[in-house]
Design a protein around this motif. Structure first.
Motif, PDB file in Angstrom:
ATOM      1  N   THR A 243       0.821  -1.334  -0.198  1.00 53.55           N
ATOM      2  CA  THR A 243      -0.074   0.004  -0.059  1.00 53.55           C
ATOM      3  C   THR A 243       1.060   1.090  -0.105  1.00 53.55           C
ATOM      4  OG1 THR A 243      -2.076   1.008   1.067  1.00 53.55           O
ATOM      5  CG2 THR A 243      -0.290   0.385   2.411  1.00 53.55           C
ATOM      6  N   ARG A 244       0.398   2.276  -0.418  1.00 55.91           N
ATOM      7  CA  ARG A 244       1.030   3.534  -0.655  1.00 55.91           C
ATOM      8  C   ARG A 244       0.656   4.674   0.375  1.00 55.91           C
ATOM      9  NH1 ARG A 244       2.988   5.628  -6.535  1.00 55.91           N
ATOM     10  NH2 ARG A 244       4.253   3.885  -6.037  1.00 55.91           N
ATOM     11  N   LEU A 255       6.880  10.736   4.684  1.00 59.87           N
ATOM     12  CA  LEU A 255       6.360   9.453   4.156  1.00 59.87           C
ATOM     13  C   LEU A 255       5.730   9.680   3.082  1.00 59.87           C
ATOM     14  CD1 LEU A 255       5.507   8.084   7.869  1.00 59.87           C
ATOM     15  CD2 LEU A 255       7.849   7.847   6.502  1.00 59.87           C
ATOM     16  N   GLU A 256       5.537  10.632   2.376  1.00 61.28           N
ATOM     17  CA  GLU A 256       4.317  10.602   1.216  1.00 61.28           C
ATOM     18  C   GLU A 256       5.006   9.779   0.063  1.00 61.28           C
ATOM     19  OE1 GLU A 256       1.651  11.833   0.812  1.00 61.28           O
ATOM     20  OE2 GLU A 256       1.378  13.320   2.177  1.00 61.28           O
ATOM     21  N   ASN A 257       4.297   8.824  -0.502  1.00 59.26           N
ATOM     22  CA  ASN A 257       4.728   8.020  -1.754  1.00 59.26           C
ATOM     23  C   ASN A 257       5.467   6.736  -1.250  1.00 59.26           C
ATOM     24  OD1 ASN A 257       3.301   9.516  -3.575  1.00 59.26           O
ATOM     25  ND2 ASN A 257       4.775   9.348  -5.214  1.00 59.26           N
ATOM     26  N   LEU A 258       5.589   6.563  -0.225  1.00 57.62           N
ATOM     27  CA  LEU A 258       6.394   5.465   0.610  1.00 57.62           C
ATOM     28  C   LEU A 258       5.369   4.165   0.380  1.00 57.62           C
ATOM     29  CD1 LEU A 258       8.926   4.400   1.693  1.00 57.62           C
ATOM     30  CD2 LEU A 258       7.559   4.726   4.000  1.00 57.62           C
ATOM     31  N   ASP A 259       5.790   3.042  -0.411  1.00 55.30           N
ATOM     32  CA  ASP A 259       5.245   1.930  -0.518  1.00 55.30           C
ATOM     33  C   ASP A 259       5.879   0.793   0.643  1.00 55.30           C
ATOM     34  OD1 ASP A 259       5.308   2.003  -3.907  1.00 55.30           O
ATOM     35  OD2 ASP A 259       3.881   2.696  -2.763  1.00 55.30           O
ATOM     36  N   VAL A 260       4.615   0.454   1.433  1.00 53.31           N
ATOM     37  CA  VAL A 260       5.077  -0.672   2.380  1.00 53.31           C
ATOM     38  C   VAL A 260       4.162  -1.883   2.322  1.00 53.31           C
ATOM     39  CG1 VAL A 260       5.501   1.276   4.005  1.00 53.31           C
ATOM     40  CG2 VAL A 260       3.167   0.503   3.976  1.00 53.31           C
ATOM     41  N   PRO A 324       5.570  -4.251  22.006  1.00 52.31           N
ATOM     42  CA  PRO A 324       5.699  -3.864  20.704  1.00 52.31           C
ATOM     43  C   PRO A 324       4.882  -2.652  20.279  1.00 52.31           C
ATOM     44  CG  PRO A 324       4.208  -5.730  20.455  1.00 52.31           C
ATOM     45  CD  PRO A 324       4.569  -5.535  21.998  1.00 52.31           C
ATOM     46  N   GLY A 325       5.567  -1.808  19.334  1.00 57.28           N
ATOM     47  CA  GLY A 325       4.793  -0.802  19.018  1.00 57.28           C
ATOM     48  C   GLY A 325       3.818  -1.088  17.610  1.00 57.28           C
ATOM     49  N   LEU A 326       3.218  -0.030  16.982  1.00 56.12           N
ATOM     50  CA  LEU A 326       2.502  -0.271  15.631  1.00 56.12           C
ATOM     51  C   LEU A 326       3.373   0.139  14.491  1.00 56.12           C
ATOM     52  CD1 LEU A 326      -0.891   1.136  16.697  1.00 56.12           C
ATOM     53  CD2 LEU A 326      -0.143  -1.296  16.915  1.00 56.12           C
ATOM     54  N   PRO A 327       3.484  -0.699  13.554  1.00 58.19           N
ATOM     55  CA  PRO A 327       4.326  -0.362  12.284  1.00 58.19           C
ATOM     56  C   PRO A 327       4.484   1.074  11.722  1.00 58.19           C
ATOM     57  CG  PRO A 327       3.005  -2.686  11.988  1.00 58.19           C
ATOM     58  CD  PRO A 327       2.448  -1.763  13.129  1.00 58.19           C
ATOM     59  N   LEU A 328       3.174   1.589  11.605  1.00 56.97           N
ATOM     60  CA  LEU A 328       3.188   2.696  11.134  1.00 56.97           C
ATOM     61  C   LEU A 328       2.364   3.759  12.041  1.00 56.97           C
ATOM     62  CD1 LEU A 328       1.569   1.950   7.635  1.00 56.97           C
ATOM     63  CD2 LEU A 328       4.097   2.125   8.193  1.00 56.97           C
ATOM     64  N   GLY A 355      -4.927  -0.100  -1.634  1.00 55.78           N
ATOM     65  CA  GLY A 355      -3.630   0.154  -2.015  1.00 55.78           C
ATOM     66  C   GLY A 355      -3.120   1.501  -1.675  1.00 55.78           C
ATOM     67  N   LEU A 356      -4.007   2.220  -0.685  1.00 55.25           N
ATOM     68  CA  LEU A 356      -3.573   3.482  -0.312  1.00 55.25           C
ATOM     69  C   LEU A 356      -3.733   3.793   1.111  1.00 55.25           C
ATOM     70  CD1 LEU A 356      -5.292   5.916  -3.324  1.00 55.25           C
ATOM     71  CD2 LEU A 356      -2.959   5.464  -2.716  1.00 55.25           C
ATOM     72  N   TYR A 357      -2.694   4.237   1.812  1.00 53.97           N
ATOM     73  CA  TYR A 357      -2.837   4.388   3.375  1.00 53.97           C
ATOM     74  C   TYR A 357      -2.944   6.074   3.439  1.00 53.97           C
ATOM     75  CZ  TYR A 357      -1.448   4.073   8.249  1.00 53.97           C
ATOM     76  OH  TYR A 357      -1.370   4.162   9.392  1.00 53.97           O
TER      77      TYR A 357
END
Length: 718
Positions: A243-244, A255-260, A324-328, A355-357
């Protein structure tokens, strides 16, 4: 004052006090009693007196106990008490026990035993329910004894109508239990982070996938427990693998346009309602997105920034606090719903598939993204009570959103074994996932109390410690206990802003750090939202950083010299001459300065509005971006190269620096309720350790605007 709120607070406090006392009993050893006598029944008392641990069996309140109950279903109006005892067998039934009470005039009253039961989770302990005698109206203290199989127990003290006026304790009597056992370490903690079972998790995933299949929208589904631990991730066949991250900012900045990987977004969407949820409020990523933007409400000009502006960059996988933390971090992308089991906050479910965050920039369009439709369907049967959902909570007169989907989608249920897809058991190296579906994990927290306030601690930060900086003014363990106690006591009387019912007390996390940012103690009051555990530490450390005499040097050393230069242009030298609160430094971190006023330049620490987005805010993200990505890649790094910001910078209110004899010695941070509530609780904690008034950030003007220090809510106390 709201009577239902009082009732709720007293009931919660009573139940928590009971749990704390009962937990201590596990290690009871009575030196005064010989080994031949240890099998006699023992009635449980408070740790420091012979007053009984007892509850009204209907209201769950502690004493003194009314002679008559107001419960409408009790025909004889007589109050029933629940006492707690060791060394009895409930299978013998009530007839095996007798209970009597003696008042100050030496009148003895037989109490009818109506029930004996096991205490859940405490197999060595049993409850005994008794009915008050008709002649006991307002007799004050009585001494109560239990007799079982011919053996008499110790006598404990109970107040009927009022306390006092009873007989003296029996000769040689001692409190039971003995001193509390050592708090367990997290991996032996019998408490779990919510009450979800593995079967519950399978049900939630099945409901999500069934709804997604009906919509022909393959998605990734994640379920977390109340503390954000991942319980299961499932990817449908054909679901996007990535997702982007995308909002309104310049592509490639922040973090704009970063794909994860898509599962990272799903986990953060699930974890956000988990960490926000309490018995008094249920929030979603849609709620979070509403309160983190440059205006509240979003898209309404000339309104201040959201009250939790910046909270998205908390509880990260690089944190030294929330593990643990949250990934994003916390998510503002609609597509997550809290999970409540039998009305108890227990976790969250997150859906990723488009596909979009993103963050919803226009809440007025009432969009219904399929991710949110599927999330609501996933939560069928696990919905939070309607009266605590975000849409019934106002912030400065503005209603918060919960979800744009009111009813779960009707779809044929696919059995878990037949779901089209597979469990996701591996992701980026820094995001460990379970090999199979599992239930709620052991809790990070153990029950405790500070300053007479019930709550919980993480044993990594408890007992509270003193600073080791070498300064004669350094905070001692006694200082830390005093500061946290003062804050906790203020929280317990502060009217909550984001909890239902109205008239509830604020529930917060309280963190104290030393002058190097080392955590000296964290206390989480009862039912405080878990997100505040990490954020309170961020706020304390942020207030500390900007108040230090080497703040500018630390920022330049981290490659943030441009922000230092911009602050200097505004007349702010970052040399320790100003005592900055989190509210004060956060005010300089807004894309519009003064906060929220359109057509103005950004604050010294913010990205300009043309490049700004919730994923590209300025100094806060720039300090941690590289280390966040390294942590996701599996490296053991903290969120910032500035050591005292180990879990990152925070930029909304609720933190102030601490001073002793004019020396900066640390800071306190509060998080978990409204930001004005956080400020008043923070200030109460700092009483006796406040900076000289002339140093505070509210004595400074930037561009003809006074910076803030703290702000208190009107009529704050219950």
């Amino acid at each position: 004052m709201n009577n239902s709120g009082i009732f709720t607070r007293r009931r919660q406090a009573a139940l928590c006090a009971l749990l704390l006392s009962l937990a201590a009993v596990a290690a009871v050893f009575f030196e005064q009693v010989s080994s031949a006598q240890t099998t006699r029944p023992i009635l449980i008392s408070e740790a420091n007196s012979t007053r009984a641990i007892a509850l009204d069996s209907v209201t769950r309140l502690n004493g003194p106990f009314a002679f008559e109950t107001r419960a409408p279903f009790v025909s004889d109006r007589r109050t029933r008490l629940q006492l707690y005892a060791l060394n009895i067998d409930p299978s013998d039934g009530p007839s095996a026990l007798t209970v009597e009470a003696e008042d100050g005039a030496r009148r003895v009253y037989p109490l009818v035993v109506e029930h004996i039961g096991k205490v859940p989770g405490q197999p060595w302990l049993h409850s005994v329910t008794v009915k008050l005698h008709d002649g006991m109206a307002n007799v004050g203290d009585v001494l109560v004894r239990l007799t079982y199989r011919g053996a008499a127990s110790n006598r404990v003290r109970v107040g009927i109508g009022h306390t006092g006026g009873g007989l003296a304790d029996d000769a040689g009597s001692v409190p039971t239990p003995a001193p509390a056992a050592t708090a367990p370490t997290p991996n032996t903690n019998p408490l779990t982070a919510g009450i979800l079972s593995a079967d519950d998790v399978r049900t939630v995933i099945s409901q999500a996938v069934s709804a997604a299949a009906a919509l022909n929208r393959p998605v990734t589904v994640a379920v977390t427990d109340r503390e954000g631990n991942v319980l299961g991730v499932f990817r449908m066949n054909g679901a996007p693998a990535t997702t982007r991250i995308r909002s309104v900012g310049a592509a490639g900045q922040g973090l704009e346009n970063l794909d994860v990987p898509a599962e990272l977004a799903a986990i953060s969407k699930a974890g956000t309602p988990s960490l926000f949820g309490t018995s008094g409020n249920a929030f979603t990523p849609r709620t979070a997105g509403f309160i983190i933007q440059e205006h509240i409400p979003p898209s309404v000009d000339n309104r201040p920034g959201g009250p939790l502006y910046g909270v998205q960059f908390s509880s990260l996988p690089c944190s030294d606090v929330k593990v643990p933390g949250l990934p994003l971090g916390l998510s503002g992308d609609p597509g997550g719903i809290p999970i409540y089991k039998n009305g108890v906050p227990s976790g969250g479910v997150g859906i990723e598939g488009d596909g979009l965050y993103i963050v919803d920039r226009d809440p007025r369009d009432f969009d219904q993204p399929f991710e949110e439709v599927i999330a609501v369907a996933a939560g069928r049967g696990f919905e939070p009570p309607e009266d605590i959902r975000a849409n019934l909570i106002l912030v400065n007169g503005v209603g918060l959103p919960y979800a744009n989907v009111n009813e779960p989608l009707a779809s044929a249920q696919i059995p878990f074994a037949n779901l089209p897809g597979m469990l996701v058991t591996s992701s980026l190296p820094g995001v460990p996932l379970p090999a199979q579906i599992r239930g709620a994990r052991p809790s990070q927290f153990v029950p405790s109390s500070v300053g007479g306030v019930i709550g919980a601690v993480d044993t990594r930060f408890f007992p509270f410690s003193g600073a080791m900086t070498g300064s004669p003014n350094a905070l001692t363990a006694s200082d830390v206990t005093r500061i946290i106690s003062q804050a906790a006591q203020q929280a317990d009387r502060t009217r909550a802003a984001i909890r239902r019912p109205l008239g509830s007390a604020a529930r917060v996390s309280i963190t104290v750090v030393d002058s190097e940012g080392r955590i000296l103690g964290i206390f989480r009051t009862f039912d405080a939202p878990v997100f505040g555990f990490d954020v309170s530490g961020q706020k304390a450390r942020s207030a500390l950083l900007f108040s230090r005499n080497n703040s500018a040097a630390l920022l330049r050393g981290a490659g943030m010299g441009s922000y230092v230069d911009r602050a200097a242009t505004d007349g702010i030298q970052l040399n320790g001459s100003i005592a900055f609160s989190a509210r004060g430094e956060g005010f300089m971190h807004r894309p519009l300065f003064p906060d929220g006023l359109n057509n103005t330049a950004p604050g010294a620490f913010s990205t300009g509005l043309g490049d700004w987005s919730p994923f590209n805010v300025g100094l806060q993200l720039d300090l941690l971006r590289d280390n966040l990505l390294r942590a996701l890649g599996g490296e053991n790094v903290r969120c910032s190269t500035i050591p005292l910001l180990a879990n990152g910078l925070q930029i909304f209110a609720g933190g102030v620096p601490l001073y002793k004899n004019g020396e900066l010695v640390g800071a306190i941070g509060i998080s978990g309720d409204g930001i004005d509530q956080d400020d008043i609780i923070c200030s109460a904690g700092a009483a006796g350790y406040a900076p000289p008034e002339q140093m505070r950030s509210d004595q400074v003007f930037v561009r003809n605007t006074r910076l803030p220090y703290v702000k208190f809510p009107p009529s704050p106390n219950l």
